[in-house]
Design a protein around this motif. Structure first.
Motif, PDB file in Angstrom:
ATOM      1  N   GLU A   1       0.847  -1.195   0.000  1.00  0.00           N
ATOM      2  CA  GLU A   1       0.000   0.000   0.000  1.00  0.00           C
ATOM      3  C   GLU A   1       0.884   1.248   0.000  1.00  0.00           C
ATOM      4  N   PRO A   2       1.541   1.548  -1.090  1.00  0.00           N
ATOM      5  CA  PRO A   2       2.391   2.741  -1.126  1.00  0.00           C
ATOM      6  C   PRO A   2       1.561   4.014  -1.245  1.00  0.00           C
ATOM      7  N   ARG A   3       2.192   5.106  -0.936  1.00  0.00           N
ATOM      8  CA  ARG A   3       1.526   6.407  -1.064  1.00  0.00           C
ATOM      9  C   ARG A   3       1.801   7.052  -2.414  1.00  0.00           C
ATOM     10  N   VAL A   4       2.862   6.636  -3.063  1.00  0.00           N
ATOM     11  CA  VAL A   4       3.176   7.127  -4.401  1.00  0.00           C
ATOM     12  C   VAL A   4       4.044   6.071  -5.071  1.00  0.00           C
ATOM     13  N   ILE A   5       3.898   5.933  -6.391  1.00  0.00           N
ATOM     14  CA  ILE A   5       4.712   4.986  -7.144  1.00  0.00           C
ATOM     15  C   ILE A   5       5.435   5.734  -8.262  1.00  0.00           C
ATOM     16  N   ILE A   6       6.581   5.194  -8.651  1.00  0.00           N
ATOM     17  CA  ILE A   6       7.394   5.740  -9.741  1.00  0.00           C
ATOM     18  C   ILE A   6       7.592   4.624 -10.750  1.00  0.00           C
TER      19      ILE A   6
ATOM     20  N   VAL B   1       0.912   8.644  -9.388  1.00  0.00           N
ATOM     21  CA  VAL B   1       1.890   7.979 -10.246  1.00  0.00           C
ATOM     22  C   VAL B   1       2.840   9.018 -10.829  1.00  0.00           C
ATOM     23  N   ILE B   2       4.135   8.769 -10.641  1.00  0.00           N
ATOM     24  CA  ILE B   2       5.185   9.559 -11.266  1.00  0.00           C
ATOM     25  C   ILE B   2       5.838   8.669 -12.321  1.00  0.00           C
TER      26      ILE B   2
END
Length: 289
Positions: free
Chosen positions: A118-123, A144-145
């Motif tokens: 459960e990440p808060r942001v993904i790259i 999403v980055i």
């Protein structure tokens, strides 16, 4: 560059590195949403990416990542082989999680799986290659980055970093700059001093080339640098004193004459004893009883 504060402005070396890594080289195709990041189009049809906007988005992405309290809540994903090493190195230096290789479906949506996160942001390295992770992130509202080329789809992408995501040097440099900026914003690395991590650590390395290089180095170590089968210096073994072969060493004509006189006569027969016949025994033969 007006949107970037002066303290976050790139240096001349940063721009030279982006150009040397060919981060500005796009593709012949261009998505409609990516046209705003294109500077011009060459005569051969290749689109050129605006390096200024690349730096702006790098700084924006770094500020988003640095704003997350727990670094482990950031997940870096790369199914493309050229970006797997860069993703692992980025996770190592920033404390994020890395998924290098195949992305297991359900990682963000199915809590029963072992790889559930459960990440808060993904790259992501490539929105097209990592589309499964991008789609699942949209289901659970994860920002999403992405490193986006001129032909990359921007659906479900929140922050697009325009750069060449097909070259190993461009991908490695993008992750290196992003990691350095994150550490600078966190205060881990001083902005006035250069980062002691080389950008080469983020570049993809071919396993076959590395294996051949290690084998060559091992061979050089074993042979001592001469490249032969046996290492060390070449030595000439000494001839034994009682050798079977005649060796004339520095004797000149006199030595050759001495060796010739010591040899048996050429007309002498070795089997003859006093010129007699060995078959005729005057003292009586064993056959004459």
């Amino acid at each position: 560059m007006s949107k970037v504060p002066a303290i976050l402005a790139p240096t001349e070396q940063d721009i030279q590195m982006l150009l040397a890594a060919q981060s500005h080289i796009g593709t012949k195709n261009a998505e409609v949403r990516m046209e705003s990041y294109v500077w011009k189009r060459r005569n051969d049809g290749i689109h050129i990416i605006n390096i200024g906007k690349t730096w702006e988005k790098l700084v924006l992405a770094a500020r988003i990542i640095a704003g997350i309290e727990n670094p482990a809540d950031v997940c870096v994903i790369s199914a493309r082989p050229y970006g797997q090493r860069a993703a692992l190195k980025f996770a190592q230096y920033t404390g994020a999680q890395a998924i290098a290789g195949r992305f297991t479906p359900g990682t963000f949506t199915n809590y029963i799986t072992r790889s559930f996160r459960e990440p808060r942001v993904i790259i992501v390295t490539d929105p097209r290659t990592d589309h499964q992770a991008v789609v699942e992130a949209s289901y659970v509202n994860i920002p999403v980055i992405a490193l986006c080329d001129t032909d990359s789809p921007l659906q479900y992408i929140d922050v697009a970093i325009p750069t060449n995501n097909k070259g190993k040097h461009a991908i490695g440099l993008a992750y290196w700059l992003l990691a350095r900026e994150v550490l600078r914003l966190r205060g881990t690395v001083a902005r006035s001093a250069p980062w002691n991590v080389m950008v080469d650590m983020f570049f993809y390395r071919d396993p076959v080339e590395e294996a051949e290089k290690e084998a060559a180095e091992t061979t050089v170590e074993k042979t001592g640098g001469y490249g032969g089968e046996y290492g060390g210096e070449w030595t000439v073994e000494a001839e034994p004193a009682g050798g079977a072969e005649w060796v004339a060493t520095g004797a000149g004509p006199a030595g050759v004459a001495a060796i010739a006189t010591s040899a048996p006569a050429a007309d002498a027969e070795w089997g003859a004893a006093d010129g007699g016949d060995w078959g005729n025994d005057t003292a009586g033969g064993w056959g004459n009883a």
